[in-house]
Design a protein around this motif. Structure first.
Motif, PDB file in Angstrom:
ATOM      1  N   VAL A   1       0.861  -1.192   0.000  1.00 48.25           N
ATOM      2  CA  VAL A   1       0.000   0.000   0.000  1.00 48.25           C
ATOM      3  C   VAL A   1       0.890   1.233   0.000  1.00 48.25           C
ATOM      4  O   VAL A   1       1.784   1.356   0.846  1.00 48.25           O
ATOM      5  CB  VAL A   1      -0.933   0.018   1.222  1.00 48.25           C
ATOM      6  CG1 VAL A   1      -1.863   1.225   1.163  1.00 48.25           C
ATOM      7  CG2 VAL A   1      -1.735  -1.276   1.307  1.00 48.25           C
ATOM      8  N   LEU A   2       0.645   2.139  -0.929  1.00 50.73           N
ATOM      9  CA  LEU A   2       1.495   3.322  -1.094  1.00 50.73           C
ATOM     10  C   LEU A   2       0.654   4.585  -1.001  1.00 50.73           C
ATOM     11  O   LEU A   2      -0.300   4.775  -1.768  1.00 50.73           O
ATOM     12  CB  LEU A   2       2.209   3.268  -2.448  1.00 50.73           C
ATOM     13  CG  LEU A   2       3.094   4.466  -2.816  1.00 50.73           C
ATOM     14  CD1 LEU A   2       4.233   4.634  -1.810  1.00 50.73           C
ATOM     15  CD2 LEU A   2       3.645   4.317  -4.230  1.00 50.73           C
ATOM     16  N   LEU A   3       1.019   5.457  -0.053  1.00 43.61           N
ATOM     17  CA  LEU A   3       0.375   6.758   0.086  1.00 43.61           C
ATOM     18  C   LEU A   3       1.200   7.793  -0.663  1.00 43.61           C
ATOM     19  O   LEU A   3       2.391   7.976  -0.372  1.00 43.61           O
ATOM     20  CB  LEU A   3       0.272   7.134   1.561  1.00 43.61           C
ATOM     21  CG  LEU A   3      -0.781   6.357   2.368  1.00 43.61           C
ATOM     22  CD1 LEU A   3      -0.531   6.521   3.855  1.00 43.61           C
ATOM     23  CD2 LEU A   3      -2.179   6.833   2.004  1.00 43.61           C
ATOM     24  N   VAL A   4       0.577   8.471  -1.612  1.00 41.12           N
ATOM     25  CA  VAL A   4       1.262   9.447  -2.459  1.00 41.12           C
ATOM     26  C   VAL A   4       0.642  10.817  -2.235  1.00 41.12           C
ATOM     27  O   VAL A   4      -0.586  10.961  -2.197  1.00 41.12           O
ATOM     28  CB  VAL A   4       1.157   9.064  -3.952  1.00 41.12           C
ATOM     29  CG1 VAL A   4       1.914  10.071  -4.820  1.00 41.12           C
ATOM     30  CG2 VAL A   4       1.685   7.658  -4.192  1.00 41.12           C
ATOM     31  N   GLY A   5       1.489  11.828  -2.093  1.00 40.20           N
ATOM     32  CA  GLY A   5       0.990  13.192  -1.922  1.00 40.20           C
ATOM     33  C   GLY A   5       2.129  14.152  -1.705  1.00 40.20           C
ATOM     34  O   GLY A   5       3.292  13.758  -1.607  1.00 40.20           O
ATOM     35  N   ASP A   6       1.787  15.424  -1.622  1.00 38.50           N
ATOM     36  CA  ASP A   6       2.800  16.444  -1.395  1.00 38.50           C
ATOM     37  C   ASP A   6       3.410  16.292  -0.004  1.00 38.50           C
ATOM     38  O   ASP A   6       2.837  15.665   0.889  1.00 38.50           O
ATOM     39  CB  ASP A   6       2.189  17.846  -1.517  1.00 38.50           C
ATOM     40  CG  ASP A   6       1.754  18.164  -2.938  1.00 38.50           C
ATOM     41  OD1 ASP A   6       2.211  17.472  -3.862  1.00 38.50           O
ATOM     42  OD2 ASP A   6       0.953  19.104  -3.103  1.00 38.50           O
ATOM     43  N   SER A   7       4.573  16.904   0.174  1.00 34.24           N
ATOM     44  CA  SER A   7       5.159  16.963   1.504  1.00 34.24           C
ATOM     45  C   SER A   7       4.186  17.647   2.463  1.00 34.24           C
ATOM     46  O   SER A   7       3.539  18.632   2.104  1.00 34.24           O
ATOM     47  CB  SER A   7       6.480  17.733   1.460  1.00 34.24           C
ATOM     48  OG  SER A   7       6.985  17.958   2.750  1.00 34.24           O
ATOM     49  N   THR A   8       4.088  17.137   3.672  1.00 38.41           N
ATOM     50  CA  THR A   8       3.203  17.637   4.731  1.00 38.41           C
ATOM     51  C   THR A   8       1.719  17.545   4.362  1.00 38.41           C
ATOM     52  O   THR A   8       0.894  18.261   4.927  1.00 38.41           O
ATOM     53  CB  THR A   8       3.543  19.084   5.147  1.00 38.41           C
ATOM     54  OG1 THR A   8       3.221  19.985   4.077  1.00 38.41           O
ATOM     55  CG2 THR A   8       5.003  19.226   5.535  1.00 38.41           C
ATOM     56  N   ALA A   9       1.367  16.649   3.439  1.00 43.67           N
ATOM     57  CA  ALA A   9      -0.058  16.434   3.150  1.00 43.67           C
ATOM     58  C   ALA A   9      -0.726  15.610   4.241  1.00 43.67           C
ATOM     59  O   ALA A   9      -1.959  15.572   4.330  1.00 43.67           O
ATOM     60  CB  ALA A   9      -0.233  15.737   1.808  1.00 43.67           C
ATOM     61  N   GLY A  10       0.084  14.935   5.077  1.00 48.55           N
ATOM     62  CA  GLY A  10      -0.460  14.107   6.142  1.00 48.55           C
ATOM     63  C   GLY A  10      -0.387  12.624   5.841  1.00 48.55           C
ATOM     64  O   GLY A  10      -1.072  11.821   6.489  1.00 48.55           O
ATOM     65  N   LYS A  11       0.477  12.212   4.904  1.00 48.47           N
ATOM     66  CA  LYS A  11       0.568  10.814   4.492  1.00 48.47           C
ATOM     67  C   LYS A  11       0.989   9.910   5.652  1.00 48.47           C
ATOM     68  O   LYS A  11       0.370   8.868   5.910  1.00 48.47           O
ATOM     69  CB  LYS A  11       1.574  10.660   3.339  1.00 48.47           C
ATOM     70  CG  LYS A  11       1.302  11.550   2.140  1.00 48.47           C
ATOM     71  CD  LYS A  11       2.320  11.329   1.044  1.00 48.47           C
ATOM     72  CE  LYS A  11       3.732  11.717   1.444  1.00 48.47           C
ATOM     73  NZ  LYS A  11       3.862  13.164   1.738  1.00 48.47           N
ATOM     74  N   THR A  12       2.062  10.290   6.324  1.00 47.50           N
ATOM     75  CA  THR A  12       2.614   9.437   7.372  1.00 47.50           C
ATOM     76  C   THR A  12       1.644   9.320   8.545  1.00 47.50           C
ATOM     77  O   THR A  12       1.455   8.235   9.102  1.00 47.50           O
ATOM     78  CB  THR A  12       3.967   9.992   7.833  1.00 47.50           C
ATOM     79  OG1 THR A  12       4.815  10.183   6.690  1.00 47.50           O
ATOM     80  CG2 THR A  12       4.651   9.037   8.791  1.00 47.50           C
ATOM     81  N   ARG A  13       1.017  10.420   8.927  1.00 42.37           N
ATOM     82  CA  ARG A  13       0.063  10.375  10.046  1.00 42.37           C
ATOM     83  C   ARG A  13      -1.139   9.514   9.681  1.00 42.37           C
ATOM     84  O   ARG A  13      -1.628   8.723  10.507  1.00 42.37           O
ATOM     85  CB  ARG A  13      -0.373  11.790  10.424  1.00 42.37           C
ATOM     86  CG  ARG A  13      -1.339  11.853  11.608  1.00 42.37           C
ATOM     87  CD  ARG A  13      -0.639  11.496  12.908  1.00 42.37           C
ATOM     88  NE  ARG A  13      -1.570  11.364  14.025  1.00 42.37           N
ATOM     89  CZ  ARG A  13      -2.008  12.369  14.775  1.00 42.37           C
ATOM     90  NH1 ARG A  13      -1.608  13.615  14.512  1.00 42.37           N
ATOM     91  NH2 ARG A  13      -2.818  12.153  15.786  1.00 42.37           N
TER      92      ARG A  13
END
Length: 539
Positions: free
Chosen positions: A138-150
């Motif tokens: 599963v891969l979360l893709v988005g801009d930096s600080t979009a909240g992917k890791t959280r």
């Protein structure tokens, strides 16, 4: 009950247990009094033992929550790999901290004190948790600080609390460490491999499609959860129209990994539904403050102080402000864009920064002294993050805030090049894994002269550290041969490919995949040299 209160209870019980001795000192002889006190003292000793054991267990649990890096893996201090539910603090996993909470009515930080606000559920949460339950990549893709890791952290805690979570302690540790990590995952019944900033593992060749198959094809329920910035995805998957076969091959390596992932895109700007959920949680003044700027910035973006740091950098170039500090940051951003992924040596940025300062006006900007520039660049903004974050106690190495890299890449586009003058300076300071990553980046951009110089340095470093027959040495030599072919230096490319093929045959055997690849590489060069007979024999 906290440690202080437990210690106070133990102290009181010890005093009660000492009562018989006190009575004896005062020459109390009444047998009823002495008997009663003796009984109470005995009970107090038993109770004190219970509370001492509880204090010990509490101390052990707190010690367990302090992470360490052992054998390239983030573990408890005891060496155990934690389960997801035991990881209450998301900061070691890559979540950006926010400013500490100030409002008395704010909900306490459920997972990391007040450095991480209460979670605002995202629209993708349902899909994300469903995919985690199903297993796979599963891969979360988005801009930096979009909240992917959280978002990934919260989904793991909700969906897979009893899975062991394997977190590489160093994103640039190399292939051998990843191979050992995969072996440990294979022995686990329920496991999650957490790969924040996937580009580190793709650019270095640390994670391949073969390794994905080994992890996900094993027994039990296995999940790989990764994050990737959109700008990095563009660089990895969108090659220039005039890309040659070598560049396409490098892109294919990343594509083969990415195509196996279920990609979930997380937008930087919160949707109306997400904003409604944020309003419900506005008792936390940080979320309330972020909502005031929700039309321009994402909630997670604002909480991580991304816009504030970008403004600080942009404004620093003004005359008499902090242009030298800004030049240090600009140098760090370009080092990342050039492929250098591990923490940046302070000496490297000091050597590079003058060129960036001169480009913006040099002495006309009235730059501050170097020491003052470092103080400005490494100072935390909003008690959250710094433009350059020191990663060791002596400040010898720093990380640049990835939001700045992201914004720069978006502004210039995925194919924009770092100036040629920067690359030799990077190579003088780079460790082997970064040398190879820079070489691959230069090759992917068609800058073959720079790539050849970097690969030559990497080959020598691999020979010195790993030996002539190590797979990493052979890989570097094969990459060097490919760049020599791109440069038209076919005779040199042939010699390298022949040498690599000879070692592969002797050490790995004729049917090993690396041997077969090496045969094909040599055949391609022989065709270009017009030696068609030998080329056909190898194919």
């Amino acid at each position: 009950m906290g440690r202080g209160r437990i210690a106070a209870v133990i102290g009181g019980l010890v005093l009660v247990a000492a009562a018989p001795a006190v009575l004896a000192a005062f020459k109390v002889t009444d047998p009823w009094v002495l008997g009663a006190v003796a009984l109470v003292a005995a009970l107090a000793l038993v109770a004190a033992g219970f509370w001492q054991e509880r204090l010990k267990r509490l101390g052990q649990r707190r010690d367990e929550q302090r992470f360490k890096v052992a054998d390239g893996l983030l573990t408890f201090r005891s060496g155990r790999v934690p389960k997801v539910r035991q990881v209450r603090d998301p900061l070691p996993l890559g979540v950006h901290p926010s400013a500490p909470a100030q409002a008395t009515g704010a909900e306490p930080g459920r997972v990391a004190g007040n450095r991480v606000p209460v979670y605002v559920p995202r629209d993708v949460d349902g899909e994300l948790r469903e995919q985690l339950a199903a297993g796979g990549f599963v891969l979360l893709v988005g801009d930096s600080t979009a909240g992917k890791t959280r978002a990934g952290f919260e989904a793991l805690r909700a969906q897979l609390p009893d899975h062991q979570v394997f977190v590489p302690g160093d994103k640039n540790a190399g292939k051998d460490v990843m191979a050992a990590l995969i072996e440990r995952i294979g022995r686990a019944r329920k496991a999650v491999l957490w790969l924040d900033d996937l580009e580190h593992f793709l650019r270095s060749g640390t994670l391949t499609s073969v390794q994905l198959a080994r992890i996900l094809g094993g027994r039990g329920h296995k999940v790989i959860l990764a994050t990737l910035r959109s700008a990095e995805e563009d660089q990895l998957t969108h090659l220039p129209p005039d890309s040659d076969a070598t560049q396409r091959g490098l892109g294919d390596q990343a594509a083969h990994v990415l195509e196996q992932a279920h990609r979930i895109r997380l937008k930087r700007i919160f949707s109306p539904a997400e904003l409604e959920r944020a309003h419900v949680r506005a008792a936390d003044e940080r979320i309330a403050d972020a909502l005031d700027y929700a039309g321009e910035y994402g909630i997670a973006e604002y909480l991580a102080a991304g816009p504030h740091l970008q403004d600080a950098y942009d404004n620093a170039w003004a005359v008499g402000r902090n242009p030298r500090g800004a030049a240090l940051v600009a140098a760090a951003v370009d080092c990342r864009r050039a492929g250098h992924l591990s923490p940046l040596p302070k000496a490297l940025l000091e050597e590079l920064h003058q060129g960036y300062l001169d480009e913006h006006g040099g002495q006309r900007l009235r730059p501050e002294p170097l020491e003052q520039a470092w103080q400005w660049a490494t100072r935390q903004r909003r008690s959250t993050a710094a433009l350059l974050q020191s990663v060791d106690e002596n400040g010898a190495r720093t990380e640049v805030f990835d939001y700045l890299v992201d914004r720069h890449q978006q502004r210039l586009g995925p194919t924009a090049h770092v100036p040629d003058r920067v690359i030799p300076v990077i190579l003088r300071h780079a460790v082997t894994t970064d040398t190879e990553a820079v070489a691959l980046q230069m090759q992917a951009q068609g800058r073959y002269g720079l790539a050849a110089a970097a690969f030559q340095q990497a080959v020598q470093a691999r020979r010195d550290s790993d030996g002539e027959e190590h797979p990493s040495t052979l890989t570097s030599r094969g990459n060097l041969a490919g760049v020599l072919k791109d440069l038209g230096r076919l005779v040199e490319a042939e010699a390298e490919h022949r040498a690599v093929l000879g070692i592969c045959r002797r050490v790995l055997g004729e049917k090993h995949p690396s041997t077969l690849i090496s045969r094909n590489n040599l055949a391609c060069v022989l065709r270009d040299l017009g030696q068609l007979g030998e080329a056909q024999a190898l194919e």
